[in-house]
Scaffold this motif. Structure first.
Motif, PDB file in Angstrom:
ATOM      1  N   ARG B  80      28.172  60.124  28.524  1.00 48.62           N
ATOM      2  CA  ARG B  80      28.709  60.513  27.214  1.00 48.62           C
ATOM      3  C   ARG B  80      30.079  61.185  27.335  1.00 48.62           C
ATOM      4  N   ARG B  81      30.945  60.551  28.097  1.00 47.24           N
ATOM      5  CA  ARG B  81      32.316  61.041  28.224  1.00 47.24           C
ATOM      6  C   ARG B  81      33.277  59.940  27.811  1.00 47.24           C
ATOM      7  N   ARG B  82      34.458  60.372  27.397  1.00 44.88           N
ATOM      8  CA  ARG B  82      35.514  59.435  27.011  1.00 44.88           C
ATOM      9  C   ARG B  82      36.691  59.609  27.946  1.00 44.88           C
ATOM     10  N   ILE B  83      37.455  58.548  28.104  1.00 42.41           N
ATOM     11  CA  ILE B  83      38.733  58.686  28.802  1.00 42.41           C
ATOM     12  C   ILE B  83      39.720  57.674  28.224  1.00 42.41           C
ATOM     13  N   ARG B  84      40.957  58.056  28.216  1.00 46.05           N
ATOM     14  CA  ARG B  84      42.015  57.155  27.739  1.00 46.05           C
ATOM     15  C   ARG B  84      42.846  56.763  28.965  1.00 46.05           C
ATOM     16  N   LEU B  85      42.880  55.484  29.214  1.00 51.34           N
ATOM     17  CA  LEU B  85      43.601  54.981  30.385  1.00 51.34           C
ATOM     18  C   LEU B  85      44.873  54.309  29.893  1.00 51.34           C
ATOM     19  N   LYS B  86      46.009  54.737  30.444  1.00 54.47           N
ATOM     20  CA  LYS B  86      47.270  54.206  29.914  1.00 54.47           C
ATOM     21  C   LYS B  86      48.142  53.674  31.038  1.00 54.47           C
ATOM     22  N   THR B  87      49.010  52.761  30.680  1.00 54.82           N
ATOM     23  CA  THR B  87      50.007  52.288  31.632  1.00 54.82           C
ATOM     24  C   THR B  87      51.273  51.923  30.875  1.00 54.82           C
ATOM     25  N   ARG B  88      52.409  51.954  31.581  1.00 54.47           N
ATOM     26  CA  ARG B  88      53.683  51.658  30.919  1.00 54.47           C
ATOM     27  C   ARG B  88      54.297  50.413  31.542  1.00 54.47           C
ATOM     28  N   VAL B  89      54.980  49.624  30.704  1.00 55.76           N
ATOM     29  CA  VAL B  89      55.676  48.424  31.204  1.00 55.76           C
ATOM     30  C   VAL B  89      57.071  48.339  30.590  1.00 55.76           C
ATOM     31  N   PRO B  90      58.055  47.831  31.355  1.00 55.71           N
ATOM     32  CA  PRO B  90      59.394  47.672  30.772  1.00 55.71           C
ATOM     33  C   PRO B  90      59.461  46.428  29.896  1.00 55.71           C
ATOM     34  N   GLU B  91      60.453  46.397  29.020  1.00 57.32           N
ATOM     35  CA  GLU B  91      60.588  45.270  28.088  1.00 57.32           C
ATOM     36  C   GLU B  91      60.899  43.967  28.831  1.00 57.32           C
ATOM     37  N   SER B  92      61.690  44.087  29.915  1.00 60.59           N
ATOM     38  CA  SER B  92      62.115  42.880  30.635  1.00 60.59           C
ATOM     39  C   SER B  92      60.936  42.180  31.306  1.00 60.59           C
ATOM     40  N   ASP B  93      59.880  42.890  31.559  1.00 57.59           N
ATOM     41  CA  ASP B  93      58.752  42.313  32.277  1.00 57.59           C
ATOM     42  C   ASP B  93      57.471  42.900  31.698  1.00 57.59           C
ATOM     43  N   CYS B  94      57.252  42.652  30.414  1.00 56.29           N
ATOM     44  CA  CYS B  94      56.099  43.327  29.795  1.00 56.29           C
ATOM     45  C   CYS B  94      54.837  42.492  29.975  1.00 56.29           C
ATOM     46  N   ILE B  95      54.249  42.664  31.130  1.00 59.02           N
ATOM     47  CA  ILE B  95      53.006  41.959  31.434  1.00 59.02           C
ATOM     48  C   ILE B  95      52.111  42.883  32.263  1.00 59.02           C
ATOM     49  N   VAL B  96      50.853  42.926  31.898  1.00 62.79           N
ATOM     50  CA  VAL B  96      49.887  43.724  32.664  1.00 62.79           C
ATOM     51  C   VAL B  96      48.667  42.852  32.964  1.00 62.79           C
ATOM     52  N   ASP B  97      47.881  43.310  33.921  1.00 62.86           N
ATOM     53  CA  ASP B  97      46.667  42.562  34.252  1.00 62.86           C
ATOM     54  C   ASP B  97      45.644  42.721  33.129  1.00 62.86           C
ATOM     55  N   SER B  98      45.042  41.610  32.778  1.00 69.54           N
ATOM     56  CA  SER B  98      44.023  41.671  31.732  1.00 69.54           C
ATOM     57  C   SER B  98      42.751  42.324  32.274  1.00 69.54           C
ATOM     58  N   LEU B  99      42.088  43.074  31.419  1.00 64.66           N
ATOM     59  CA  LEU B  99      40.834  43.707  31.846  1.00 64.66           C
ATOM     60  C   LEU B  99      39.626  42.975  31.267  1.00 64.66           C
ATOM     61  N   THR B 100      39.830  41.713  30.884  1.00 66.13           N
ATOM     62  CA  THR B 100      38.706  40.970  30.282  1.00 66.13           C
ATOM     63  C   THR B 100      37.564  40.770  31.276  1.00 66.13           C
ATOM     64  N   ASP B 101      37.882  40.762  32.577  1.00 64.15           N
ATOM     65  CA  ASP B 101      36.785  40.601  33.537  1.00 64.15           C
ATOM     66  C   ASP B 101      36.069  41.921  33.807  1.00 64.15           C
ATOM     67  N   VAL B 102      36.650  43.022  33.363  1.00 56.92           N
ATOM     68  CA  VAL B 102      35.986  44.315  33.532  1.00 56.92           C
ATOM     69  C   VAL B 102      35.129  44.600  32.282  1.00 56.92           C
ATOM     70  N   TRP B 103      35.764  44.486  31.111  1.00 57.78           N
ATOM     71  CA  TRP B 103      35.027  44.647  29.848  1.00 57.78           C
ATOM     72  C   TRP B 103      35.318  43.405  29.000  1.00 57.78           C
ATOM     73  N   LYS B 104      34.267  42.709  28.614  1.00 57.80           N
ATOM     74  CA  LYS B 104      34.468  41.446  27.886  1.00 57.80           C
ATOM     75  C   LYS B 104      35.176  41.663  26.552  1.00 57.80           C
TER      76      LYS B 104
END
Lengths: 415, 165
Positions: B80-104
């Motif tokens: 029963r805990r919450r956490i906010r996970l954040k990451t930053r990306v630049p405009e020139s390369d705004c792509i992050v790994d998808s977490l669909t395989d972690v949480w559908k």
């Protein structure tokens, strides 16, 4: 069904020793693509689902949304915190009170405002009335979609009483905007208390009636039991919430586990399902009707006299009667609406247990009178993400039941 | 610092950027290369078990070098805990790994972030616009530089020079 499958396998296979069997009439086995909605009655005119079918079985379902998208989050970023309250009504227009409540709670968390106790009780009572209205609307329309018309009329008959009650409370039946940041817009009158008490005695036998109608209905049972089953693990992974999650056996209710408002002072139980099917989700909603009556009754017994708005003049609105008679109050109201109050920089997320599930607001503030970023966690939208998973392998007619089981409202889904 | 944030920092010392706690919310920022690993750690570690994805959001900071922020809000049903996970990306390369395989559930929520903010998700199974039309080419509506009052095409209308009398 078995006969059909046997026939298909025998006809489809070509015996190499008898090549003439190739010329036998074969059944068509290619997949069929069917667009369901947006004109289909069960899709509310604003949702299309591309169904890939094998026979009458659903192979893949792709929801296509956005028909109602109004850019509510962008609107929020362009207005002051107070100005956004009426916009929240238009998210889930069937249950506007809950959206007001969830939004006001989020802003109160951002501003660190404590709401007076009487206001908390009033808020809880109205939120639970809204839950009853929401579940009645859901039960009526879900039963209608499946073909049970009487329940629809019965639910709507009882819902009318509460909508009239809302009308008396705030002058509107649908777009209510009664909650305020720091409290509520106005107190209940003695007549409202009396009507509510009357309703609480009237309503539980009516829930028994809905249940009798449906539990004795073999079609209802066949169309809901074992349909759209989702396991607890999958439900969590998909981020489902509310009755849709609890139907899978996950005991998660923010009213109980992150208590807010007057809920910690009330005793109530959280119904949890076992099988994760449509029937369990129906059963939970019905049980919640009884629990809501219990909560409202306790609130009415415990409520004490007191203020209905927090005393933070820099943030909260002055009472309406003072606005119309006192110049300073009028200026204060005008400034709060047009320029807003000065929020501290920071970010918060605040989830509220609405009748559909967790309705959350994520607000980023950089100071000033407007939110820098406001993101709405809409349960309808997130539930639609599990549609394909939950509909795989069921019949095409079940698609309607599966939309229904989420209790989707597209205004909230598309925002 | 919050216990959860300390745990992440100890496990991923190179990827940890900062942690903040405000109004009871814990937010941890990590480098985008490590986002997927941190998410998987949050879900699988027996003492954490963040099995429930609450929502995915994004914030645009046009003046910053790393312009976009992707925000995952996750919850642990067991603890029963919450956490906010954040990451930053630049405009020139705004792509992050998808977490669909972690949480559908990240599937639809990431699609919305892509649609509204233009941040792409690597390995996402179906990265298409979700709320805007498929052929929408006007940009990404929730970016701060997206025009509020349309694209100005009304100004190109031909008006009569003289009012008809």
């Amino acid at each position: 069904m078995a006969q059909f499958e046997d026939q298909r396998t025998t006809v489809y296979k070509v015996d190499p020793e008898h090549p003439e069997s190739e010329s036998l009439p074969t059944l068509r086995t290619e997949e069929l693509l069917l667009n369901m909605g947006p004109q289909h009655p069960s899709t509310h005119g604003v949702l299309k689902v591309i169904l890939e079918l094998e026979g009458e079985r659903l192979v893949k379902s792709t929801p296509v949304m956005g028909f109602l998208h109004r850019g509510v989050e962008k609107l929020a970023e362009e207005g002051t915190y107070h100005q956004f309250i009426p916009h929240t009504d238009r998210l889930d227009y069937v249950c506007a009170m809950y959206n007001n409540f969830a939004y006001c709670r989020a802003v109160e968390k951002l501003m660190n405002i404590t709401v007076p106790e009487r206001a908390e009780y009033l808020r809880t009572i109205v939120a639970e009335i809204q839950r009853i209205i929401g579940h009645q609307f859901w039960l009526g329309t879900q039963a209608l979609d499946i073909g049970a018309m009487t329940v629809f009329f019965y639910c709507f008959r009882d819902r009318e009483i509460l909508l009239d009650w809302f009308d008396e409370l705030c002058g509107a039946r649908l777009t209510t905007s009664w909650y305020r940041i720091g409290g509520v817009e106005r107190d209940f009158t003695p007549s409202l208390f009396a009507k509510l008490k009357q309703f609480l005695d009237y309503f539980p036998p009516k829930i028994d009636e809905y249940v009798i109608f449906l539990e004795k209905n073999r079609i209802w049972l066949a169309r809901t039991k074992g349909v759209a089953v989702i396991s607890a693990e999958d439900a969590l992974s998909f981020g489902l919430s509310g009755p849709t999650l609890r139907g899978s056996g996950v005991d998660y209710d923010l009213r109980k586990y992150e208590p807010y408002s007057a809920y910690p002072k009330c005793e109530f139980s959280v119904p949890v399902g076992k099988n994760g099917d449509t029937y369990d989700r129906y059963w939970i909603r019905v049980q919640e009707l009884y629990e809501s009556v219990k909560i409202i009754r306790q609130c009415l017994e415990q409520i004490q006299d007191g203020p209905i708005m927090a005393d933070v003049p820099s943030v909260t609105l002055p009472p309406k009667e003072r606005v119309f008679t006192n110049l300073e109050s009028m200026i204060q109201q005008f400034k709060l609406f047009s320029q807003g109050f000065n929020a501290p920089p920071g970010e918060i997320y605040c989830g509220t247990e609405a009748h559909k599930g967790e309705l959350g607001f994520y607000i980023v503030s950089t100071g000033g009178g407007k939110p820098y970023r406001l993101k709405i966690r809409a349960p309808s939208f997130i539930h639609m993400g599990a549609f394909d998973h939950m509909s795989k392998g069921y019949m095409i007619a079940d698609a309607v039941t599966i939309f229904g089981t989420y209790d989707i409202v597209m205004g909230e889904c598309d925002r | 610092m919050n216990q959860l944030a300390t745990r992440i920092e100890e496990t991923f010392p190179g990827a940890f950027v900062k942690a903040a706690e405000w109004r009871g919310d814990v937010a941890v920022t990590v480098k985008r290369e490590a986002l997927h690993d941190v998410a998987r750690f949050l879900r699988d570690d027996p003492s954490l078990l963040f099995d429930y994805i609450v929502h995915v959001s994004s914030v645009d900071w046009p003046d910053d070098e790393e312009r976009f922020e992707v925000v995952y809000e996750v919850y642990s049903i067991r603890t029963r805990r919450r956490i906010r996970l954040k990451t930053r990306v630049p405009e020139s390369d705004c792509i992050v790994d998808s977490l669909t395989d972690v949480w559908k559930g990240a599937d639809f929520m990431e699609r919305e972030v892509y649609d509204m903010m233009g941040i792409r998700f690597r390995n996402h199974p179906d990265l298409r616009r979700i709320l805007m039309p498929d052929e929408y080419e006007e940009g990404y509506p929730l970016r701060k530089d997206f025009p509020l009052r349309g694209r100005g095409w009304r100004d190109t209308f031909d008006f009569l020079d003289e009012p008809a009398r």
